[in-house]
Design a protein around this motif. Structure first.
Motif, PDB file in Angstrom:
ATOM      1  N   UNK A 175       0.863  -1.203  -0.146  1.00 22.91           N
ATOM      2  CA  UNK A 175      -0.020  -0.052  -0.087  1.00 22.91           C
ATOM      3  C   UNK A 175       0.821   1.412   0.172  1.00 22.91           C
ATOM      4  N   UNK A 176       2.197   1.174   0.821  1.00 26.22           N
ATOM      5  CA  UNK A 176       2.869   2.289   0.542  1.00 26.22           C
ATOM      6  C   UNK A 176       3.420   2.640  -0.658  1.00 26.22           C
ATOM      7  N   UNK A 177       3.890   1.447  -1.183  1.00 25.64           N
ATOM      8  CA  UNK A 177       4.414   1.543  -2.584  1.00 25.64           C
ATOM      9  C   UNK A 177       3.475   2.153  -3.647  1.00 25.64           C
ATOM     10  N   UNK A 178       2.242   1.692  -3.512  1.00 29.35           N
ATOM     11  CA  UNK A 178       1.077   2.304  -4.350  1.00 29.35           C
ATOM     12  C   UNK A 178       0.767   3.747  -4.109  1.00 29.35           C
ATOM     13  N   UNK A 179       0.707   3.976  -2.866  1.00 27.50           N
ATOM     14  CA  UNK A 179       0.456   5.421  -2.572  1.00 27.50           C
ATOM     15  C   UNK A 179       1.621   6.438  -2.951  1.00 27.50           C
ATOM     16  N   UNK A 180       2.793   5.782  -3.057  1.00 29.92           N
ATOM     17  CA  UNK A 180       3.694   6.766  -3.584  1.00 29.92           C
ATOM     18  C   UNK A 180       3.941   6.694  -5.085  1.00 29.92           C
ATOM     19  N   UNK A 181       3.274   5.705  -5.573  1.00 31.62           N
ATOM     20  CA  UNK A 181       3.463   5.063  -7.065  1.00 31.62           C
ATOM     21  C   UNK A 181       4.932   4.980  -7.280  1.00 31.62           C
ATOM     22  N   UNK A 182       5.584   4.001  -6.861  1.00 30.32           N
ATOM     23  CA  UNK A 182       6.740   3.406  -6.817  1.00 30.32           C
ATOM     24  C   UNK A 182       7.154   2.370  -7.769  1.00 30.32           C
ATOM     25  N   UNK A 183       6.136   2.148  -8.689  1.00 30.76           N
ATOM     26  CA  UNK A 183       6.214   0.681  -9.775  1.00 30.76           C
ATOM     27  C   UNK A 183       5.245   1.049 -10.937  1.00 30.76           C
ATOM     28  N   UNK A 184       5.954   0.371 -11.758  1.00 32.60           N
ATOM     29  CA  UNK A 184       4.878   0.088 -12.983  1.00 32.60           C
ATOM     30  C   UNK A 184       4.145  -1.266 -12.952  1.00 32.60           C
ATOM     31  N   UNK A 185       4.644  -2.192 -12.263  1.00 34.18           N
ATOM     32  CA  UNK A 185       3.914  -3.365 -12.228  1.00 34.18           C
ATOM     33  C   UNK A 185       4.147  -3.779 -10.505  1.00 34.18           C
TER      34      UNK A 185
END
Length: 370
Positions: A144-154
């Motif tokens: 969720x933290x990765x998603x909130x910061x948008x740290x990935x493409x997949x």
């Protein structure tokens, strides 16, 4: 609507359906959903567009008249009417339709508060990265933290388990999700934050049989693996395979803020777990030793003497008064944030060395008092 998604599969357990008001077929689907009277719909497109325009004009406060003019300019530039802009997102599990900005504008607005903490160039680079998360207790906070910061493409997430009530001391979710797959719960929450993010699920978890597939799904090798599972065989196997593929690995143990970083991308010959298992023989032989020496191996890789006193005590109570070792929400959320922070640094090519260290909040207080 993406050609790979069947418009009729609205019973999908976790994936949102993106419907374009510029596509007649999609428009018909939206109309039918609304006409059922069983679907809630939220149209805050104008609110989002107003905020987008304001962020594009940061030097001064725009009047209502100026905002109105800029909205008209926006519609003209898009070549669409006000009703045809944006996308409708259908969330089958919530029976809800939400209208949002199209992907490019959505991403720009949703990440605007990242700006300068993460540069635009860095944000673009992060969109090209593939991250895998194995285990979705601590892993939920990480994802969720990765998603909130948008740290990935997949993002690839793997967990075989379903949600139990006892999990909810550390997994942020609702009682209505009891009995659901943890992977579905995480994927749904990410989709509700950002429907444009790509998430791939391994609902049966990972094992020796599918670990290679998880690491190289559809020809795309992971750029980073975050391992947060309880299985000793998976902990060992995932590192051996990640090492062979040159994939860095991060782990948090949710005790004393212990962070583990193994840069197999930079050190292809580095022993797994920093060589802590060297006393058990060659890495290739470790799996065969788990049946007889599994507890010893686990204690060695965790460095038992460095664990908190309460976790040490809990190990003595396993199989007596408790069935698994304890984890607290505060520690899990802290670990999720730390994993996200160091994941971002690694993926952006910043200096992050292999090693093990502690973000021990109790020790920080003790040092300050001293």
């Amino acid at each position: 609507m993406d050609d790979s998604t069947n418009k009729n599969e609205f019973d999908h357990a976790w994936k949102p359906v993106i419907l374009s008001p510029r596509d007649q077929v999609d428009k018909n689907v939206v109309t039918k959903l609304k006409d059922t009277g069983k679907v809630m719909f939220f149209d805050t497109f104008e609110l989002q567009l107003t905020e987008l325009i304001k962020t594009m004009n940061p030097k001064r406060s725009l009047s209502l008249e100026e905002l109105s003019e800029k909205k008209i300019d926006y519609y003209k530039a898009s070549g669409n009417s006000a009703q045809e802009c944006g996308n409708w997102i259908y969330y089958p599990w919530r029976k809800t339709l939400v209208r949002v900005l199209e992907e490019k504008d959505f991403i720009r607005l949703r990440t605007i508060r990242n700006k300068y903490k993460i540069t635009e160039e860095e944000q673009q680079k992060l969109r090209e990265q593939a991250i895998g998360v194995i285990g979705l207790s601590v892993g939920q906070s990480v994802a969720l933290c990765l998603a909130m910061e948008r740290c990935f493409g997949e993002l690839r997430i793997a967990d075989f388990d379903t949600l139990d009530l006892s999990n909810m001391n550390r997994i942020r979710t609702g009682l209505f999700n009891l009995g659901l797959k943890k992977s579905w719960i995480v994927a749904r929450e990410i989709a509700e934050i950002d429907p444009y993010l790509k998430v791939s699920l391994f609902n049966d978890g990972v094992s020796e049989a599918n670990l290679e597939e998880f690491l190289t799904w559809k020809g795309k090798k992971l750029d980073l693996l975050i391992e947060e599972c309880d299985s000793l065989p998976v902990k060992i196997q995932s590192r051996i395979k990640a090492k062979r593929l040159g994939i860095p690995v991060i782990m948090d143990t949710s005790d004393r803020g212990m962070m583990d970083i193994e840069r197999f991308d930079q050190e292809p010959g580095r022993p797994i777990f920093h060589g802590l298992l060297g006393g058990f023989g060659e890495e290739a032989d470790l799996m065969a030793k788990i049946p007889d020496r599994g507890k010893e191996i686990m204690m060695a890789l965790l460095q038992f003497d460095n664990l908190s006193e309460r976790v040490k005590y809990s190990f003595l109570e396993l199989g007596k008064s408790i069935t698994s070792w304890p984890q607290l929400a505060s520690s899990v959320v802290l670990g999720g944030a730390a994993c996200c922070h160091y994941a971002r640094m690694i993926l952006l090519g910043l200096s992050v060395a292999s090693g093990r260290f502690y973000v021990d909040l109790d020790q920080i207080i003790d040092l300050n008092e001293g």
